[in-house]
Structure formats: C-alpha cells, structure tokens
Design an enzyme around this catalytic site. Structure first.
Site, PDB file in Angstrom:
ATOM      1  N   HIS A  84      75.350 -38.188 -31.103  1.00  0.00           N
ATOM      2  CA  HIS A  84      76.495 -38.869 -31.710  1.00  0.00           C
ATOM      3  C   HIS A  84      77.465 -37.832 -32.246  1.00  0.00           C
ATOM      4  CE1 HIS A  84      78.746 -42.006 -33.748  1.00  0.00           C
ATOM      5  NE2 HIS A  84      78.895 -41.117 -34.716  1.00  0.00           N
ATOM      6  N   ASP A 163      77.313 -53.425 -40.965  1.00  0.00           N
ATOM      7  CA  ASP A 163      78.192 -52.261 -40.811  1.00  0.00           C
ATOM      8  C   ASP A 163      79.499 -52.661 -40.132  1.00  0.00           C
ATOM      9  OD1 ASP A 163      78.863 -49.359 -40.785  1.00  0.00           O
ATOM     10  OD2 ASP A 163      78.918 -49.779 -38.642  1.00  0.00           O
ATOM     11  N   ARG A 170      86.427 -51.215 -44.844  1.00  0.00           N
ATOM     12  CA  ARG A 170      86.735 -49.838 -45.286  1.00  0.00           C
ATOM     13  C   ARG A 170      88.025 -49.341 -44.652  1.00  0.00           C
ATOM     14  NH1 ARG A 170      81.952 -46.785 -43.152  1.00  0.00           N
ATOM     15  NH2 ARG A 170      83.042 -44.965 -43.959  1.00  0.00           N
ATOM     16  N   SER A 185      76.749 -45.595 -42.296  1.00  0.00           N
ATOM     17  CA  SER A 185      77.352 -46.380 -41.216  1.00  0.00           C
ATOM     18  C   SER A 185      76.880 -45.857 -39.857  1.00  0.00           C
ATOM     19  CB  SER A 185      78.880 -46.286 -41.343  1.00  0.00           C
ATOM     20  OG  SER A 185      79.521 -46.728 -40.183  1.00  0.00           O
ATOM     21  N   LYS A 189      73.490 -47.621 -37.257  1.00  0.00           N
ATOM     22  CA  LYS A 189      73.638 -48.024 -35.848  1.00  0.00           C
ATOM     23  C   LYS A 189      72.711 -47.202 -34.949  1.00  0.00           C
ATOM     24  CE  LYS A 189      78.009 -47.564 -36.543  1.00  0.00           C
ATOM     25  NZ  LYS A 189      79.425 -47.510 -36.746  1.00  0.00           N
TER      26      LYS A 189
END
Ligand code: URA
Length: 428
Positions: A84, A163, A170, A185, A189
């Site tokens: 990620h 989320d 947000r 967050s 995931k």
C-alpha cells in the site's frame, strides 16, 4: 453498553483517553447513524488536535474492521502479499509490482482506490485500458487471483464501511491530516482485506501527505505496529516524493510507462523501487523458493502475469491507450542542471489538465497529464523541451502552466538536496 456521544467528545477535547468500550460504541453508533455527522466531526477534530495513544489507535482500527466483512484467502495454495502506498505523483508502482510479485510466487490480492486532489489513483489509471473493470464480487476476485496470481480492484461496500463514512466526513471537515486517523483508516482496510503480509510505501516530501521525514516515520511506525498486532507481517519503506516518480504523470500515460517496465525498460527510479518493493513483499510473505524479481522482469514472466490479470478483468492488454487531443511543450528557460522539480506542483498541474478529480463523483480524463523530459540531476539546454502537457481541451493549459510557476530550478550541479529514493525501512 450505551454511551453518550457528548461525553466522548468532551473527554477527547479535554485530552482524555477513550476506553475500548467507548471507541467500540462510537464507531458502531456512527456507522448505524445513531451518532450524527456533526458529533463525529467534533470528535475527529478533537482527535486531530489531541491525538490518540497506541492502545486507542489499535481499538479504533479494530472497531472499523468489525464494522464490515473480513476477507479470507486461506483456500489459496501460496502465501498472500500486498503493498500500500500512501499516495503521490507519478506513483504507478502497483501496476508493474502486482504482476511481478505474482510471477515470483506470491498471490497479490490488492484493493485500491481512486485519486483525489493532486494524487493519482490506481483504479483511475487501470480504467484507461479499454474494457477493464474495477468492481468485482469476492468470487470474481478469487477467480482472477487463481487465473493471474494478482488482482487489483475496488473495495466492495462491505469492507470497513465505518472507514468509508468517516473518510468522506474527514474530507470535508479538515480532519484528514492526523496520523492516528490516517493509520487506522489505511490499516483497517488492509487488515480486513485479509492479506497475510503487507509492505507499506510511505511517501515523504512535497507531493505526499507527510511533508517531512519525522512525520512519515511516525506514520510508518504506527501502521507497522497496527499490522503486526493484527497478525499481518508488516514492513514499511519511507520513499521520496519530493519529485515525481518516473517520467509520466496521468492515467494512460502511467499505464504506458508501467508496460515499459514490464517489457524490461522504463525509468530507472520506477524499476529500482518496483524491484525493491517486490523483494520486500516476497520476504514478508515468506514465499518458499521465490523467483528473483529482476529475472521475472527480464524473461517476460511478469509481463505474462500482467496480460493475464488485465484480460481476466475484461481489459484488452493490446488495445491502444487513449490519447489527449491537445498538447503543449514547456521549454527550459536556461541551460544547466535541473536541480529540483516539485512533486506537488507537477501533481496540481496534471490535476488541472484533467488527470485528477475535484470531487469523488467527477470523471477523469484518461489521456490528460504530463510527460517529463528531464528529472532532477539531468542536464537541460535552453529552449529544449522540459515537459509536455496533455489535455482534452486547450482551455486547460493556462491554469496548469500557472501551477508550474516556480516548480523547477535550473542551476549548477550541486550536492543535490534531494531525498534518497528509499529514505528508511521500518519493521516491527
Ligand atoms: N488513505 C486512506 O485510505 N485513508 C487516509 O486517511 C489517508 C489515505
């Protein structure tokens, strides 16, 4: 046990620690609509200002994971690995990396996102390939994984719905830039996605969320701890985003560059980071007898995995990619060495050309973006092209050129103030 939202907001406002039960309740009640947006906004701002400790962040993450489903890849016969990136300009690494790691022996189940603001999104890039489909059911995802070894697709609505709701809030309440909220967050995931191991590419520099190394290191440490505590073998690299990655910025332009890397060419920084991240993923996944990523790029097996992955998701890997109708060249104003090229300014210019979106529901232009002809450290000649801007409408060039004002410097060769490509490595 029921709580009172106001009590929880005031506790965090007054720098208190939230209990596990309070966090579980507030996330669940917000997901169900019992806690109102304005109450959650106040709590998020209190968290942004006063922080959360490690236990609170872990509880917040677990509560978000529990708000939805948790995927399971245990029926597969090889380990799973994912990567990620926290997002940047020209960051198309997932495109060559996922099939490369698949070709080396791990399964790569990757849920990706779309771009917002100046940062690009992997799904937007892949959607420039004619026919390619981002939305897959869980069964389809498993089918693509078995066929190609890697799948890159959108997260379904059942994955960490808390989320999804919190991130949208947000985005409009000035509460994105909080390390506890970003870390929870992302990791909620990734943990819910069910990968056995995870390599985080935490970007640092003007084009990233984290503008300095100290903040990037703290975000990386927080995420690595969350992953390890949840049983996911997690490692993070801090990597440079003070200049764009590679030479292409924009959806189809970046797919083209990724294909060049899979064909054994491509810009040196993209190749170096792709190979480094592939090695980290194979090590974290503990793949027995893993192949060498450099070999898999050279012998075409990574390209074969890419073609299988694109085809399995409805795409045509041989189709011509969309091209923008208009282009403009930016010439070097002087001769010398390009000493800096600001990632944020280049990202904003590409966004204004149509490569990115201002609101989630906006479309993106597949062909829009920027082709760089020089990177920091390269010698440039006055009047020769520094970059080419691409857009579907000529009317977009003026604002894009304005964004590039002060984006680069040409001077004497220097001890270069640039970040190294890989700044640091963080493990549990
Ligand atoms: N990406 C996410 O998924 N969440 C954040 O908070 C920031 C980046």
């Amino acid at each position: 046990m029921g709580f009172d939202a106001i009590e929880i907001i005031t506790a965090k406002r007054d720098r208190g620690e939230l209990s596990t039960a309070q966090i579980d309740w507030v996330i669940d009640a917000y997901t169900r609509g019992e806690v109102a947006d304005e109450q959650m906004s106040a709590l998020l701002m209190a968290i942004l200002l006063n922080g959360m400790d490690r236990r609170e962040i872990a509880d917040w993450t677990q509560a978000m994971i529990r708000s939805g489903e948790r995927m399971d890849w245990s029926s597969l016969d090889r380990p799973t690995a994912d990567k990620h990136s926290t997002g940047g300009v020209g960051d198309k690494i997932t495109l060559p990396l996922a099939p490369l790691v698949a070709a080396c022996g791990a399964y790569v189940p990757q849920l990706s996102g779309r771009g917002l603001g100046h940062t690009g999104g992997t799904l937007d890039k892949l959607e420039s390939i004619p026919g390619w489909r981002a939305s897959l059911s869980n069964d389809e995802m498993l089918g693509v994984l078995r066929a190609a070894g890697a799948v890159v697709c959108a997260a379904g609505s059942g994955l960490a719905p808390a989320d999804r709701k919190l991130y949208a809030l947000r985005d409009v309440t000035g509460t994105v830039e909080s390390i506890p909220l970003i870390a929870s967050s992302i990791m909620s995931k990734k943990i819910a996605e069910g990968t056995g191991s995870l390599v985080l590419d935490v970007k640092v520099g003007s084009g990233a969320f984290m503008k300095n190394v100290a903040d990037a290191r703290e975000l990386a440490r927080t995420m690595v701890a969350l992953g390890s505590d949840a049983g996911v073998r997690t490692v993070a690299l801090l990597t440079a985003m003070d200049r764009p990655l590679g030479l292409a910025v924009g959806n189809a332009l970046e797919v083209q560059e990724a294909v060049e890397v899979l064909a054994g060419g491509g810009p040196q920084d993209i190749v170096e980071l792709t190979v480094r991240l592939a090695r980290e993923m194979l090590e974290a996944a503990e793949v027995a007898g893993a192949r060498d990523p450099e070999e898999a790029l050279k012998d075409g097996s990574a390209m074969d995995a890419w073609r299988r992955m694109i085809t399995a998701q409805g795409g045509d890997p041989d189709a011509a990619l969309p091209k923008a109708a208009e282009s403009v060249e930016v010439a070097a104003p002087a001769s010398g060495v390009l000493t800096s090229l600001d990632a944020l300014k280049v990202g904003i210019a590409a966004w204004r050309l149509g490569a990115g979106r201002a609101r989630k529901e906006d479309p993106v232009s597949a062909g829009a973006g920027i082709t760089l002809h020089a990177k920091p450290g390269d010698v440039v000649r006055e009047g020769r092209p520094l970059m080419t801007l691409h857009a579907d409408e000529a009317g977009r060039f003026e604002r894009a050129l304005a964004a590039l004002d002060g984006a680069y410097e040409i001077g004497e060769p220097s001890g270069d103030g640039l970040l190294p490509l890989v700044v640091d490595r963080i493990t549990a």
